[in-house]
Design an enzyme around this catalytic site. Structure first.
Site, PDB file in Angstrom:
ATOM      1  N   HIS A   1       0.393   1.175  32.072  1.00 54.08           N
ATOM      2  CA  HIS A   1       0.013   0.141  31.111  1.00 54.08           C
ATOM      3  C   HIS A   1      -0.684  -0.995  31.846  1.00 54.08           C
ATOM      4  O   HIS A   1      -0.234  -1.381  32.930  1.00 54.08           O
ATOM      5  CB  HIS A   1       1.267  -0.407  30.414  1.00 54.08           C
ATOM      6  CG  HIS A   1       0.956  -1.567  29.518  1.00 54.08           C
ATOM      7  ND1 HIS A   1       0.386  -1.391  28.277  1.00 54.08           N
ATOM      8  CD2 HIS A   1       1.091  -2.907  29.710  1.00 54.08           C
ATOM      9  CE1 HIS A   1       0.206  -2.585  27.722  1.00 54.08           C
ATOM     10  NE2 HIS A   1       0.623  -3.517  28.571  1.00 54.08           N
TER      11      HIS A   1
ATOM     12  N   GLU B   1     -39.028  23.403  47.364  1.00 52.53           N
ATOM     13  CA  GLU B   1     -39.070  22.372  46.320  1.00 52.53           C
ATOM     14  C   GLU B   1     -40.517  21.943  46.094  1.00 52.53           C
ATOM     15  O   GLU B   1     -41.212  21.599  47.044  1.00 52.53           O
ATOM     16  CB  GLU B   1     -38.181  21.179  46.719  1.00 52.53           C
ATOM     17  CG  GLU B   1     -38.272  19.972  45.817  1.00 52.53           C
ATOM     18  CD  GLU B   1     -38.013  20.274  44.337  1.00 52.53           C
ATOM     19  OE1 GLU B   1     -36.951  20.830  43.998  1.00 52.53           O
ATOM     20  OE2 GLU B   1     -38.895  19.965  43.515  1.00 52.53           O
TER      21      GLU B   1
ATOM     22  N   GLY C   1     -35.598  12.384  17.871  1.00 49.65           N
ATOM     23  CA  GLY C   1     -34.498  13.154  18.450  1.00 49.65           C
ATOM     24  C   GLY C   1     -33.303  12.260  18.719  1.00 49.65           C
ATOM     25  O   GLY C   1     -33.432  11.215  19.376  1.00 49.65           O
ATOM     26  N   ALA C   2     -32.146  12.650  18.194  1.00 54.44           N
ATOM     27  CA  ALA C   2     -30.923  11.829  18.350  1.00 54.44           C
ATOM     28  C   ALA C   2     -29.856  12.601  19.094  1.00 54.44           C
ATOM     29  O   ALA C   2     -28.696  12.669  18.683  1.00 54.44           O
ATOM     30  CB  ALA C   2     -30.416  11.380  16.984  1.00 54.44           C
TER      31      ALA C   2
ATOM     32  N   GLY D   1     -32.081  10.676  23.345  1.00 58.62           N
ATOM     33  CA  GLY D   1     -32.499   9.735  22.303  1.00 58.62           C
ATOM     34  C   GLY D   1     -31.513   8.591  22.144  1.00 58.62           C
ATOM     35  O   GLY D   1     -31.901   7.413  22.096  1.00 58.62           O
TER      36      GLY D   1
ATOM     37  N   CYS E   1     -31.533  15.193  38.081  1.00 55.84           N
ATOM     38  CA  CYS E   1     -30.438  14.224  38.089  1.00 55.84           C
ATOM     39  C   CYS E   1     -30.798  12.997  38.916  1.00 55.84           C
ATOM     40  O   CYS E   1     -30.699  11.857  38.444  1.00 55.84           O
ATOM     41  CB  CYS E   1     -29.169  14.877  38.623  1.00 55.84           C
ATOM     42  SG  CYS E   1     -27.806  13.729  38.811  1.00 55.84           S
TER      43      CYS E   1
ATOM     44  N   GLY F   1     -35.089  17.722  23.216  1.00 55.78           N
ATOM     45  CA  GLY F   1     -34.521  18.824  23.988  1.00 55.78           C
ATOM     46  C   GLY F   1     -35.341  19.138  25.218  1.00 55.78           C
ATOM     47  O   GLY F   1     -36.359  18.494  25.505  1.00 55.78           O
TER      48      GLY F   1
ATOM     49  N   TYR G   1     -28.522  13.415  23.374  1.00 54.07           N
ATOM     50  CA  TYR G   1     -28.099  12.557  24.481  1.00 54.07           C
ATOM     51  C   TYR G   1     -29.206  11.591  24.885  1.00 54.07           C
ATOM     52  O   TYR G   1     -28.983  10.397  25.053  1.00 54.07           O
ATOM     53  CB  TYR G   1     -27.768  13.378  25.729  1.00 54.07           C
ATOM     54  CG  TYR G   1     -26.783  14.476  25.530  1.00 54.07           C
ATOM     55  CD1 TYR G   1     -25.466  14.324  25.955  1.00 54.07           C
ATOM     56  CD2 TYR G   1     -27.158  15.680  24.956  1.00 54.07           C
ATOM     57  CE1 TYR G   1     -24.565  15.349  25.804  1.00 54.07           C
ATOM     58  CE2 TYR G   1     -26.256  16.700  24.799  1.00 54.07           C
ATOM     59  CZ  TYR G   1     -24.967  16.536  25.228  1.00 54.07           C
ATOM     60  OH  TYR G   1     -24.079  17.544  25.083  1.00 54.07           O
TER      61      TYR G   1
END
Ligand SMILES: Cc1cc2nc3c(=O)[nH]c(=O)nc-3n(C[C@H](O)[C@H](O)[C@H](O)COP(=O)(O)OP(=O)(O)OC[C@H]3O[C@@H](n4cnc5c(N)ncnc54)[C@H](O)[C@@H]3O)c2cc1C
Ligand SMILES: NC(=O)c1ccc[n+]([C@@H]2O[C@H](COP(=O)([O-])OP(=O)(O)OC[C@H]3O[C@@H](n4cnc5c(N)ncnc54)[C@H](O)[C@@H]3O)[C@@H](O)[C@H]2O)c1
Length: 455
Positions: free
Chosen positions: A437, A33, A176-177, A181, A41, A263, A179
């Protein structure tokens, strides 16, 4: 040269779990890493953003207190440094516990540094070279920065840097629209910032059906976010202390801060993949087959870098597929995965399978059914009636092809559809389920009852 049974490059959402499975099977694994374990994440994606979304929702609920008969004295304010600290604590706790587990697991060597192929069986990390008969790529992706005219003259934020802001921007413009944005737009508006979204396409969340896009735009507009779609020829320049965003077809926006959310691109350009002979597609994703093998024997690619998914759960499922096939004698394929995701605006959008547009393009006999959230008892009781539920099905064979729940608890309730689609249960059967319910899920049989039945 050090020899291992397996080398894994990248400690994102697939690598550590795969290392754990190999170690449990008695194998030696090098997990390399270059930055933080946990990858996007944990450190710059889902965990910090959903923590920030929770702070923003708290501000929103307090502002709406009077709607519920609860009064707060005076206004509310956002302590952005405390908001940022809360997210940093969530990140650090997750990263630390993962690091502790990796370091204490026999058989796993956690190696820090940038990995690069010397050839198909040899990896260099700094001064060290490593070899193994099996090499797994879990290198993830990073924000893609488009070559917009004037961008180099202005300062801008990405999804990685914005999570560390400790002061509230006066006006945040977001290009950008998708996720990223949309999640940041609503979050910052709720913190108290003026927000403008600039999207080159005609709609927000362009992958969704028009009715869903329209409902998302209504939610965001109702909170005072300004939306500029069809924004072509975006140009950036300085305007005093501000950034001017000029587009063809929309008025100029002058903002104190700019977020680029157009993106992501895979981290495959600095891995030496040509030395190993690993083939990439024209966007830089590693080309994999249904078992996630690359074109080179003994090299697999998992997670965002293979272009077969762009979510934490798809990266983790890649780990499950590879582990099941290599260690458990199974024959799991990535093509068997039904796409599902959630957009964490509030109310959230839970999604699974095809949109209506995609389903109609297949040429099947399609039926759809929708229910506005304003008719869902649970939503009425909670005072959160924005959005809609929608299902798309094939009337010839009774299969559910896709569903969307844009509404309170939509990210949870959608799992009723995810499970039913995974099990292949026809919708006439599901109509007879007896839900609890009052829940959002209790409307699923009613929603299915609105489908035409060819059976
Ligand atoms: C702002 C934001 C919010 C998101 N929210 C969600 C969400 O709510 N739900 C969801 O499902 N998904 C979400 N995602 C997407 C999710 O974070 C990613 O899909 C997921 O983290 C991808 O995991 P991965 O294992 O493929 O790679 P990553 O998690 O990106 O891990 C790759 C790792 O490889 C390391 N690496 C790269 N190259 C090298 C090298 N040469 N040598 C050594 N190490 C290397 C990197 O440092 C990194 O740690 C979000 C993403 C962003 C940016
Ligand atoms: N809730 C979640 O699961 C979540 C949240 C955040 C991010 N993510 C992941 O991160 C990835 C990246 O998110 P994203 O929002 O950056 O990408 P995206 O692909 O979802 O959206 C990018 C948007 O930018 C627009 N765009 C592209 N180039 C442009 C340009 N030059 N000018 C103006 N608009 C432009 C596109 O039309 C699109 O609407 C997603 O694919 C997703 O996998 C997931």
């Amino acid at each position: 040269m050090k020899t291992f049974d397996a080398i894994i490059i990248g400690a994102g959402q697939a690598g550590p779990s795969l290392a754990g499975r190999f170690a449990a099977a008695g194998m030696t694994v090098a997990l390399i890493e270059r930055k933080f374990v946990g990858g996007t994440c944990v450190n710059a994606g889902c965990m910090p953003t959903k923590t920030l979304v929770a702070s923003a929702r708290t501000a929103h609920v307090i502002r709406r207190g009077a709607d519920y008969g609860i009064h707060t004295d005076g206004g509310i304010s956002t302590d952005m440094a405390a908001v940022e600290k809360r997210a940093a604590t969530v990140i650090n706790n997750a990263r630390d516990s993962l690091t502790t587990w990796l370091k204490s697991t026999d058989g796993i060597s956690l190696i820090r540094g940038h990995a690069r192929f010397e050839n198909a069986k040899t990896i260099r990390v700094g001064e060290e070279t490593l070899t193994a008969p099996r090499i797994f790529l879990n290198v993830g992706a990073r924000p893609a920065i488009p070559p917009l005219p004037g961008l180099s003259d202005v300062e801008y934020l990405t999804s990685t840097s914005i999570i560390h802001l400790t002061a509230l921007p006066r006006h945040l413009a977001i290009i950008g629209a998708g996720y990223i944005g949309l999640e940041f737009a609503q979050m910052y508006r709720r913190f108290g910032t003026e927000v403008s979204i600039i999207e080159r396409g005609p709609r927000l969340a362009p992958r969704e059906d028009d009715d869903i896009c329209q409902a998302i735009a209504d939610v965001l507009r109702s909170e005072g976010i300004s939306i500029h779609t069809n924004a072509e020829d975006i140009k950036l320049s300085k305007s005093g202390e501000d950034i001017r965003i000029s587009t063809a077809g929309n008025p100029d926006v002058e903002a104190s801060h700019l977020l680029i959310a157009t993106g992501r691109r895979p981290n495959t350009d600095d891995l030496g993949l040509s030395e190993a002979g690993v083939a990439l597609d024209n966007k830089g994703y590693v080309i994999v087959d249904d078992h996630l093998s690359t074109n080179v024997d003994g090299i697999w690619a998992l997670g965002d870098c293979n272009g077969r998914g762009a979510f934490t759960h798809t990266s983790y499922n890649d780990f499950e597929i590879v582990a099941a096939n290599l260690l458990d004698g199974e024959d799991r394929k990535v093509s068997e995965r039904i796409p599902a995701y959630a957009l964490y605006i509030d109310p959230p959008l839970g999604r699974v399978g095809m949109t209506e547009r995609e389903a109609r393009a297949t040429g099947r006999s399609i039926s759809t059914s929708t229910i506005p959230m304003s008719q869902v008892g649970r939503a009425i009781e909670k005072g959160e009636t924005k959005g809609l539920m929608k299902v798309v099905a094939d009337i010839d064979n009774g299969q559910i092809l896709g569903a969307a729940i844009l509404g309170v608890e939509g990210d949870e309730a959608i799992h009723g559809f995810i499970d039913a689609m995974h099990a292949g249960t026809p919708y006439p059967v599901l109509k007879w389920a007896v839900p609890i319910h009052p829940t959002v899920s209790e409307l699923i049989p009613t929603l299915l009852g609105g489908l035409k039945s060819g059976q």
